[in-house]
Structures are given as structure tokens and as C-alpha cells.
Design a protein around this motif. Structure first.
Motif, PDB file in Angstrom:
ATOM      1  N   ALA A  76       0.829  -1.208   0.000  1.00 22.92           N
ATOM      2  CA  ALA A  76       0.000   0.000   0.000  1.00 22.92           C
ATOM      3  C   ALA A  76       0.864   1.260   0.000  1.00 22.92           C
ATOM      4  N   ILE A  77       0.247   2.354  -0.422  1.00 23.51           N
ATOM      5  CA  ILE A  77       0.881   3.670  -0.291  1.00 23.51           C
ATOM      6  C   ILE A  77       0.440   4.254   1.044  1.00 23.51           C
ATOM      7  N   PHE A 115      10.438   6.714  -0.456  1.00 23.59           N
ATOM      8  CA  PHE A 115       9.946   7.768   0.432  1.00 23.59           C
ATOM      9  C   PHE A 115       9.922   9.113  -0.279  1.00 23.59           C
ATOM     10  N   THR A 116       8.826   9.853  -0.052  1.00 21.63           N
ATOM     11  CA  THR A 116       8.705  11.215  -0.573  1.00 21.63           C
ATOM     12  C   THR A 116       8.233  12.116   0.548  1.00 21.63           C
ATOM     13  N   ALA A 117       8.976  13.190   0.787  1.00 20.09           N
ATOM     14  CA  ALA A 117       8.576  14.191   1.778  1.00 20.09           C
ATOM     15  C   ALA A 117       8.030  15.400   1.049  1.00 20.09           C
ATOM     16  N   SER A 177       4.002  16.164   4.816  1.00 21.57           N
ATOM     17  CA  SER A 177       3.614  14.775   4.613  1.00 21.57           C
ATOM     18  C   SER A 177       4.824  13.920   4.286  1.00 21.57           C
ATOM     19  N   LEU A 178       4.704  12.656   4.622  1.00 17.52           N
ATOM     20  CA  LEU A 178       5.674  11.644   4.217  1.00 17.52           C
ATOM     21  C   LEU A 178       4.882  10.526   3.540  1.00 17.52           C
ATOM     22  N   PHE A 179       5.236  10.237   2.297  1.00 21.95           N
ATOM     23  CA  PHE A 179       4.587   9.161   1.565  1.00 21.95           C
ATOM     24  C   PHE A 179       5.557   7.985   1.454  1.00 21.95           C
ATOM     25  N   ILE A 180       5.036   6.800   1.693  1.00 18.39           N
ATOM     26  CA  ILE A 180       5.825   5.585   1.537  1.00 18.39           C
ATOM     27  C   ILE A 180       5.137   4.745   0.464  1.00 18.39           C
ATOM     28  N   ARG A 181       5.858   4.503  -0.616  1.00 20.81           N
ATOM     29  CA  ARG A 181       5.304   3.665  -1.699  1.00 20.81           C
ATOM     30  C   ARG A 181       5.690   2.215  -1.473  1.00 20.81           C
TER      31      ARG A 181
END
Lengths: 112, 110
Positions: free
Chosen positions: A17-18, A61-63, A73-77
Motif C-alpha cells: 500500500a501507499i 519515500f517522498t517528503a 507529509s511523508l509518503f511511503i510507496r
């Protein structure tokens, strides 16, 4: 009102999941924004940081920083079970002080 | 590369007893050093920070004290522990933007 607000979770997601983790803040003088990962009974580990607004990507990871909304936000793909940890946001003002203000952390669980 | 050490890893102490936690950093000179306490569900609370030998700033009034006898050594102390001193104590150093944490000491005051 706390300077930095973070939903404590827990956030439970399936593998792959994202994940989106977020913090809001009230101090418009904050310029540096950081994300830490903390495994149970360990010290926090600096994942990544951004300066001012915009996006920064590092692997899965995208900040993201939106200074106009005072929201980060921090996104984890492609989340993995090894991503299961508590994620803390932290921020500081630009200048002589390097004192960080931390959120309380969001506990993330990624199940297989 | 830089490394930060803390000891002991775990400590159980009775109320009223003294405390000494030690932190050392390797691989850097004149770092800024920090002591934090992390209580369950309450995030990281900055206790002390130091910008050099003998220079200590206290962030919150309490029965704890800190000292920096050497450039890369930071010590957290108490003369008499309280039940409320229980928690996870973290030492950190900074270089540039971020702070880098040690493995922590889990203190239980009984």
C-alpha cells in the motif's frame, strides 16, 4: 495548541500500500522539516529532511511540505512489513538555534 | 563515520537513588549535544543541550542535571530519582540540519 500536531495512529495497512503520514504546525518561522523513523525500543533514525516548501524523494519515500497550509507529509510507496515503526516529524527555525520541535509520532503497522 | 554510544541500555533504580547516564560521540569534533526524554505517547521532550565543554542549557525545570566534561562526552545525572523520571532517555548530536540519536537508555524508577 501544540506547535506540532501529529495523529498518533495506529495506522494499519497491507503490504504494498501507499502510506501517507502527516503533521501540521503553527509556527510560520519553521524552515527545516524532518522525518524520523523509530523502531520499538530503539533511537529515532533520520529518514530525510526538506528545506522550505516542495517535494523531496528518496527511494520509496517522498517528503512534501506545504508552507501555505503549514502541513507536511511523508509518503511511503510499496510499503513493506519492515516499514512498521513509529514515524516522527520534526521541524526547526532557520538561524542560530538548531533545536527541533517534534510531533508525538504516528505508529505504522504494515501487515503481509 | 560518526557513532554515538549510550550506556547503560537498561536501568532499574529505586526512588531516591542517584542516576548517571553517559553518552559519547565518535568521529566528530565540537558537536552540539542533546538529552531527550521520551515518555509513552508523549513524544520527545528536550531536557538539556550543550554547544561546548561546560556549556549547558536547561529546557525544563526538574531534578535532573547535565554536564559536559569533555568535547564528546555528555552526562545526565540526578541526586534523587522520582517515579516520574521513568522513561526512555536519548542522547543526540547535531551536524548541519538534523540531529542523530543514540540507542537510548530505558530507565524504570520503582
Amino acid at each position: 495548541q501544540k506547535e506540532v500536531e501529529q495523529d498518533p495512529g495506529p495506522l494499519s495497512v497491507p503490504e504494498g500500500a501507499i502510506v501517507s503520514l502527516n503533521c501540521t504546525y503553527s509556527n510560520s518561522a519553521f524552515q527545516y522539516f524532518m522525518w524520523y523513523r523509530q523502531y520499538s525500543r530503539k533511537g529515532p533514525e533520520l529518514l530525510m529532511y526538506t528545506y522550505s516548501s516542495g517535494n523531496k524523494e528518496d527511494g520509496r519515500f517522498t517528503a512534501q511540505v506545504d508552507k501555505s497550509s503549514k502541513y507536511i507529509s511523508l509518503f511511503i510507496r510499496d510499503s513493506q512489513p519492515s516499514d512498521s515503526a513509529t514515524y516522527l516529524c520534526a521541524m526547526r527555525e532557520r538561524g542560530n538555534t538548531d533545536k527541533l520541535i517534534f510531533g508525538t509520532g504516528t505508529r505504522l503497522q504494515v501487515f503481509p | 563515520s560518526q557513532t554515538i554510544h549510550q550506556w547503560p541500555a537498561t536501568l532499574v533504580q529505586p526512588v531516591g537513588s542517584p542516576l548517571s547516564l553517559e553518552c559519547t560521540v565518535e568521529g566528530t569534533s565540537n558537536p552540539n549535544l542533546y538529552w531527550y526524554r521520551q515518555a509513552a505517547g508523549r513524544g520527545l521532550q528536550l531536557l538539556f543541550y550543550s554547544v561546548g565543554i561546560g556549556q549547558i542549557s536547561s529546557e525544563v525545570p526538574q531534578n535532573l542535571s547535565a554536564s559536559r566534561p569533555q568535547d564528546r562526552q555528555f552526562i545526565l545525572s540526578s541526586k534523587k530519582l522520582l517515579l516520574s523520571d521513568s522513561g526512555f532517555y536519548l542522547c543526540a548530536w547535531s551536524e548541519g540540519v538534523g540531529q542523530y540519536f543514540g540507542p537510548g537508555t530505558r530507565l524504570t524508577v520503582t
